[in-house]
Design a protein around this motif. Structure first.
Motif, PDB file in Angstrom:
ATOM      1  N   GLN A  59      22.955  53.895  40.022  1.00 45.38           N
ATOM      2  CA  GLN A  59      22.495  55.023  38.901  1.00 45.38           C
ATOM      3  C   GLN A  59      22.659  54.511  37.762  1.00 45.38           C
ATOM      4  N   ASP A  60      23.835  54.016  37.343  1.00 50.24           N
ATOM      5  CA  ASP A  60      24.162  53.399  35.757  1.00 50.24           C
ATOM      6  C   ASP A  60      23.164  52.446  35.322  1.00 50.24           C
ATOM      7  N   ILE A  61      22.811  51.226  36.386  1.00 45.57           N
ATOM      8  CA  ILE A  61      21.924  50.030  35.991  1.00 45.57           C
ATOM      9  C   ILE A  61      20.759  50.894  35.325  1.00 45.57           C
ATOM     10  N   PHE A  62      20.016  51.694  36.257  1.00 48.49           N
ATOM     11  CA  PHE A  62      18.761  52.103  36.215  1.00 48.49           C
ATOM     12  C   PHE A  62      18.640  53.637  35.255  1.00 48.49           C
ATOM     13  N   TYR A  63      19.674  54.029  34.749  1.00 48.96           N
ATOM     14  CA  TYR A  63      19.681  55.582  34.406  1.00 48.96           C
ATOM     15  C   TYR A  63      18.592  55.693  33.426  1.00 48.96           C
ATOM     16  N   SER A  64      18.173  54.760  32.497  1.00 49.79           N
ATOM     17  CA  SER A  64      17.326  54.995  31.262  1.00 49.79           C
ATOM     18  C   SER A  64      15.955  54.417  31.609  1.00 49.79           C
ATOM     19  N   ARG A  65      15.579  53.970  32.811  1.00 49.94           N
ATOM     20  CA  ARG A  65      14.530  53.327  33.134  1.00 49.94           C
ATOM     21  C   ARG A  65      13.543  54.124  33.948  1.00 49.94           C
ATOM     22  N   SER A  66      12.328  54.084  33.794  1.00 50.70           N
ATOM     23  CA  SER A  66      11.023  55.048  34.416  1.00 50.70           C
ATOM     24  C   SER A  66      10.671  54.186  35.607  1.00 50.70           C
ATOM     25  N   ASP A  67      10.795  52.780  35.406  1.00 49.06           N
ATOM     26  CA  ASP A  67      10.127  51.871  36.711  1.00 49.06           C
ATOM     27  C   ASP A  67      10.862  51.588  37.955  1.00 49.06           C
ATOM     28  N   VAL A  68      12.233  52.126  37.831  1.00 49.71           N
ATOM     29  CA  VAL A  68      13.031  52.144  39.336  1.00 49.71           C
ATOM     30  C   VAL A  68      13.668  53.320  39.207  1.00 49.71           C
ATOM     31  N   TRP A  69      13.123  54.017  40.443  1.00 53.91           N
ATOM     32  CA  TRP A  69      13.703  55.268  40.783  1.00 53.91           C
ATOM     33  C   TRP A  69      15.000  55.252  41.816  1.00 53.91           C
ATOM     34  N   CYS A  73      14.157  60.093  37.072  1.00 54.82           N
ATOM     35  CA  CYS A  73      13.851  59.283  37.842  1.00 54.82           C
ATOM     36  C   CYS A  73      15.413  58.981  38.619  1.00 54.82           C
ATOM     37  N   ASN A  74      16.356  59.792  38.725  1.00 55.38           N
ATOM     38  CA  ASN A  74      17.507  59.527  39.373  1.00 55.38           C
ATOM     39  C   ASN A  74      17.799  61.134  39.958  1.00 55.38           C
ATOM     40  N   VAL A  75      17.856  60.854  41.777  1.00 53.77           N
ATOM     41  CA  VAL A  75      18.201  62.022  42.195  1.00 53.77           C
ATOM     42  C   VAL A  75      19.553  62.065  43.071  1.00 53.77           C
ATOM     43  N   ASN A  76      20.376  62.949  42.823  1.00 56.49           N
ATOM     44  CA  ASN A  76      21.724  63.020  43.572  1.00 56.49           C
ATOM     45  C   ASN A  76      21.644  64.177  44.482  1.00 56.49           C
ATOM     46  N   GLY A 136      27.059  64.169  40.682  1.00 59.45           N
ATOM     47  CA  GLY A 136      26.507  65.441  40.612  1.00 59.45           C
ATOM     48  C   GLY A 136      24.874  65.658  40.747  1.00 59.45           C
ATOM     49  N   ALA A 137      24.473  66.797  41.296  1.00 57.38           N
ATOM     50  CA  ALA A 137      23.035  66.981  41.346  1.00 57.38           C
ATOM     51  C   ALA A 137      22.371  66.942  39.848  1.00 57.38           C
ATOM     52  N   ASN A 138      23.401  67.384  38.756  1.00 63.60           N
ATOM     53  CA  ASN A 138      22.925  67.518  37.575  1.00 63.60           C
ATOM     54  C   ASN A 138      22.541  66.116  36.703  1.00 63.60           C
ATOM     55  N   GLU A 139      22.890  65.091  37.418  1.00 63.17           N
ATOM     56  CA  GLU A 139      22.523  63.884  36.737  1.00 63.17           C
ATOM     57  C   GLU A 139      21.240  63.289  37.333  1.00 63.17           C
ATOM     58  N   GLU A 140      20.193  63.394  36.215  1.00 59.61           N
ATOM     59  CA  GLU A 140      18.957  63.175  36.563  1.00 59.61           C
ATOM     60  C   GLU A 140      18.140  62.027  35.801  1.00 59.61           C
ATOM     61  N   GLY A 141      18.961  61.236  35.132  1.00 59.37           N
ATOM     62  CA  GLY A 141      18.294  60.102  34.323  1.00 59.37           C
ATOM     63  C   GLY A 141      18.325  60.511  32.741  1.00 59.37           C
ATOM     64  N   MET A 142      18.388  59.686  32.074  1.00 60.94           N
ATOM     65  CA  MET A 142      18.045  60.142  30.416  1.00 60.94           C
ATOM     66  C   MET A 142      16.935  59.122  30.074  1.00 60.94           C
ATOM     67  N   GLY A 143      16.420  59.616  28.749  1.00 56.69           N
ATOM     68  CA  GLY A 143      15.400  58.832  27.998  1.00 56.69           C
ATOM     69  C   GLY A 143      14.253  58.647  28.732  1.00 56.69           C
TER      70      GLY A 143
END
Ligand SMILES: [Zn+2]
Length: 344
Positions: A205-215, A245-248, A233-240
């Motif tokens: 999650q942390d590695i790709f958290y700000s990227r839109s090319d890897v879900w 692009c992140n689903v928990n 947590g379910a509220n961690e959805e990625g940033m920028g």
């Protein structure tokens, strides 16, 4: 299916780790690979070794997902640690920059505290070579997929999904699933990593958290009650650019196969909305009821159902082994998954 394992992974074999304040024997050792191999044998699947472990292209790809100082730390810390008076055989942190920290230290004790997030990541003399062999195995599986194999499997240990850009954690040092996705991204423009391990894939999650090319998506035991506690947590959805692009999907402790498969449907639907061109499955088997990490209650046949469902994604797929710890069922659980995957 083409399957990979490099025997040099055995070079990382820490005897102990610290849990609930007790130094105890580590469940993450070479015996895991042996049990998983037996499981593959039982369903007629054979492993091949990657041609090489260390290579410039592996180093270059690792540098896209981990920081240079962290990679340098993993490679050099043990010898620097052993020069300290009274140092143990295993590098183990005794101080952490809780709440942040602004100054990156030169001293190996400080660096161990900076990079080793918990006490489940002891580093022994030969650990780096074993850790690198695990990453090379994931790389080989992803390269084989690009070479024309529809599905490939990497038997990786140590596992990888708790390893973040600058951090080891939960037995994980280099993020094998993120590395596989990095290789796939060289050919495909949109790649998904779907994590079915018992634990949240916080490093991925942390590695790709700000990227839109890897879900990235993970279903896992609720971190309010379970490792890794501070992510998932379910509220961690990625940033920028990566927002959305992140689903928990955290599940209650003790969830059974029915609840797991229901959540898997939801996670797959979310992933398909991203329209990936290739998929990495972070394949943990530690949701089994008898797993020593004890978080869920899946039966062996539930892994057949999980395999069957994932085979129907209709995508080029790399399976990367994550968790699953020694019990009499571990090999059978991988065999059950593979039977389902082949039958779907
Ligand atoms: Zn796990």
């Amino acid at each position: 299916m083409k399957l990979f394992y490099h025997p040099d992974q055995e070079r990382h074999a820490p005897a102990t780790f610290l849990v609930r304040g007790q130094q105890t024997s580590s469940p993450e050792g070479p015996v895991r690979a042996e049990l998983l191999r037996q499981g593959l044998d039982a369903v007629g699947l054979r492993l091949s070794a990657p041609e090489e472990v260390d290579s410039p292209r592996l180093r270059e790809r690792l540098a896209r997902i981990h920081t240079p100082r962290y990679l340098d730390f993993l490679e050099t810390v043990h010898s620097r640690w052993r020069e300290l008076p009274g140092a143990s055989d295993l590098v183990m942190p005794n101080i952490h920059p809780c709440g942040g920290g602004h100054h990156y230290p030169r001293h190996p004790v400080g660096q161990a505290g900076w990079h080793l997030h918990d006490m489940a990541c002891p580093i022994a003399a030969d650990s780096f070579n074993g850790i690198l062999a695990s990453a090379a195995t994931a790389q080989a599986a992803a390269e084989a997929l690009l070479g024309g194999h529809g599905t490939t499997y990497a038997l990786c240990r140590p596992p990888g999904h708790h390893a973040g850009p600058d951090r080891a954690g939960g037995f994980c040092f280099l993020n094998n699933s993120a590395l596989a996705a990095t290789v796939l991204r060289e050919h495909f423009s949109r790649v998904a990593i779907l994590d079915v391990d018992l634990h949240h894939g916080n490093g991925t999650q942390d590695i790709f958290y700000s990227r839109s090319d890897v879900w990235t998506g993970s279903l896992h035991a609720d971190p309010s009650e379970f490792y890794p506690f501070f992510w998932g947590g379910a509220n961690e959805e990625g940033m920028g650019d990566g927002l959305g692009c992140n689903v928990n999907l955290p599940l209650p402790l003790g969830s059974d196969g029915g609840a797991f498969l229901e959540a898997l449907e939801v996670l797959i639907a979310r992933m398909e909305a991203f329209r990936p061109e290739a998929v990495v499955i972070a394949l943990g088997l530690d949701a089994h009821r008898d797993d020593p990490l004890a978080g869920m209650t899946l039966e062996t046949e539930d892994f057949t159902a999980v395999g069957k469902r994932l085979s129907r994604l209709g995508q080029p797929t790399v399976l990367v082994q994550e968790g699953g710890y020694p019990t009499e069922h571990l090999g059978g659980n991988l065999a059950a998954f593979m039977k389902g995957f082949a039958g779907g």
